[in-house]
Design an enzyme around this catalytic site. Structure first.
Site, PDB file in Angstrom:
ATOM      1  N   CYS A  52      51.810  21.358  66.364  1.00  0.00           N
ATOM      2  CA  CYS A  52      52.496  21.650  67.631  1.00  0.00           C
ATOM      3  C   CYS A  52      52.617  23.152  67.843  1.00  0.00           C
ATOM      4  O   CYS A  52      53.550  23.785  67.369  1.00  0.00           O
ATOM      5  CB  CYS A  52      53.880  20.992  67.639  1.00  0.00           C
ATOM      6  SG  CYS A  52      54.808  21.311  69.157  1.00  0.00           S
ATOM      7  N   CYS A  92      55.852  24.282  69.514  1.00  0.00           N
ATOM      8  CA  CYS A  92      57.051  24.285  68.675  1.00  0.00           C
ATOM      9  C   CYS A  92      57.028  25.457  67.713  1.00  0.00           C
ATOM     10  O   CYS A  92      58.041  26.083  67.462  1.00  0.00           O
ATOM     11  CB  CYS A  92      57.139  23.012  67.826  1.00  0.00           C
ATOM     12  SG  CYS A  92      56.919  21.496  68.725  1.00  0.00           S
ATOM     13  N   ASP A  93      55.885  25.734  67.130  1.00  0.00           N
ATOM     14  CA  ASP A  93      55.857  26.580  65.940  1.00  0.00           C
ATOM     15  C   ASP A  93      55.214  27.950  66.123  1.00  0.00           C
ATOM     16  O   ASP A  93      55.302  28.792  65.237  1.00  0.00           O
ATOM     17  CB  ASP A  93      55.133  25.827  64.803  1.00  0.00           C
ATOM     18  CG  ASP A  93      55.797  24.485  64.505  1.00  0.00           C
ATOM     19  OD1 ASP A  93      56.976  24.340  64.863  1.00  0.00           O
ATOM     20  OD2 ASP A  93      55.148  23.603  63.930  1.00  0.00           O
TER      21      ASP A  93
END
Lengths: 315, 107
Positions: A140, A143-144
């Site tokens: 992701c 997200c990261d």
């Protein structure tokens, strides 16, 4: 035993939730079994829950964030009376009517079923992959990416999502390598041009990851040239995997017809499966377009097909 | 502490975590993280249902130093603190049942 429903929708991406909006507005009081939280792209809201700006969904001239778009879809379905269960379906029986769908021990029955379970990200299948997930290895980028500011990272893949992720990640990373096993990208022209023009993005052609390295966290990968089979190390602190998707059809293997690549078979220009009263829409049956808007369109088709089927088969 | 979720930042983190007489589950999250949004309602339920554990959250966008201190490289990341020290780290969104099982030893 639960009451027999007019429609149960399995899955809650753009296809399932559009089907829910249409079915709810047609007074079918649909039950949406939306899946359960995970970080693997098989989750409520579907693949868009792991994306950032969606720039190609009509109606949003400035783009919209994937999770926000899916929150809107869900709110719109709720507004017209769709009900939700936040769990995964564990078993289905389409061999007799009403159709049966289990969530654990709980059996739900329905006159029509709309299958919209989508597809989930493929992993590389290499040793260390599970262990380093969340420790430098990610599925992701949204997200990261933030955690890789000023670091060197790599994205594996060559399709739209890989190129989009790589481009997005250049906002944070000092260098992004796009590792692709062919000598050209499958991604759309606009995405390709963006990638090629980006000074922070280097495309490593004809390359594949054969080893993932790292103890506590990811420290690098070993690449193999797909033509010469020469191997070389690449030191990166982050590795993002975007090598494609596999349809979520394991539940239906013995019940519905699947193509050789695992996708559900539907009749041309329709959402009908080979079982009357069971319809399929979205990525679970689309191995060609795979867009949010085509998924939504096919979700609308499935709801209308289900509604007409109920009209023709009252009681 | 009232049952609910406490927002922690660099200023409040050490005080709250250090002085807690029960384990504290800290959710490292961000606005732009879809899976973080998925587990938010689950954490709210756990906060109101479980007396043995407190739930707190840290916005990594606003408190990058805390994310760095605990070597967060992926969110959502849940860390259970016991006696002020990290005792368990969980990464990625999970359904409620799986999450309760993972933190069962602290309840």
């Amino acid at each position: 035993m639960n009451d027999i429903r007019d429609a149960i929708i399995i899955g809650s991406g753009p296809a399932g939730l559009t089907a829910a909006i249409y079915a709810a507005r047609a007074n079918m009081a649909p039950l949406v079994i939306e899946g359960e939280p995970s970080s693997t792209s098989d989750q409520p809201g579907g693949q868009l829950m792991l994306t950032t700006d969606v720039e190609n969904f009509p109606g949003f001239p400035d783009g919209i964030m994937g999770p926000e778009l899916m929150t809107n879809f869900r709110a719109q379905a709720s507004r017209f009376g769709a009900e939700f269960i936040t769990s995964k379906v564990t078993r289905v029986d389409f061999s007799e009517r009403p159709f049966k769908i289990w969530v654990g021990e709980d059996a739900h029955r329905a006159r029509t079923v709309i299958v919209s379970t989508g597809a989930q990200s493929l992993m590389l299948g290499l040793p260390n992959e599970d262990r380093l997930l969340g420790h430098g290895l990610s599925t992701c980028a949204t997200c990261d990416g933030f955690f890789f500011r000023d670091q060197d990272i790599a994205v594996v893949g060559g399709g739209d999502s890989a190129v989009e992720e790589a481009t997005f990640l250049t906002r944070f990373a000092s260098k992004v390598y796009l590792i692709h096993r062919r000598d050209q990208l499958r991604a759309s022209k606009i995405m390709r041009e963006r990638a090629l023009a980006n000074p922070k993005l280097d495309i490593l052609w004809n390359s594949q990851v054969v080893e993932i390295q790292g103890d506590e966290k990811l420290s690098g990968v070993v690449l193999e040239d797909t033509l010469t089979h020469d191997q070389r190390p690449l030191i990166v602190q982050g590795l993002f995997i975007a090598i494609g998707h596999h349809p979520n059809t394991a539940l239906f293997q013995d019940q519905l017809e699947l193509k050789a690549n695992g996708y559900l078979v539907t009749e041309p220009n329709s959402s009908k499966t080979q079982i009357a009263g069971v319809f399929a829409c979205g990525d679970v049956q689309d191995d060609y377009y795979r867009q949010a808007v085509t998924a939504a369109g096919s979700g609308c088709m499935a709801a209308i097909d289900a509604e007409r089927w109920l009209e023709e088969h009252p009681g | 502490m009232a049952k609910g979720i406490t927002d922690l930042d660099m200023n409040s983190f050490d005080d709250v975590i250090g002085s807690s007489d029960t384990p504290v589950l800290v959710d490292f999250w961000a606005e732009w993280c879809g899976p973080c949004k998925m587990i938010a309602p689950i954490l709210e339920e756990i906060a109101s249902e479980q007396d043995g554990i407190k739930i707190a959250k840290v916005n990594v966008d606003e408190s990058p130093d805390l994310a760095r201190r605990y070597e967060i490289m992926s969110i959502p990341a849940l860390i259970v603190f016991e006696n002020g020290e990290p005792a368990k780290k969980l990464i990625g969104a999970k359904p409620k049942g799986a999450l309760l099982e993972e933190i069962g030893e602290f309840l």
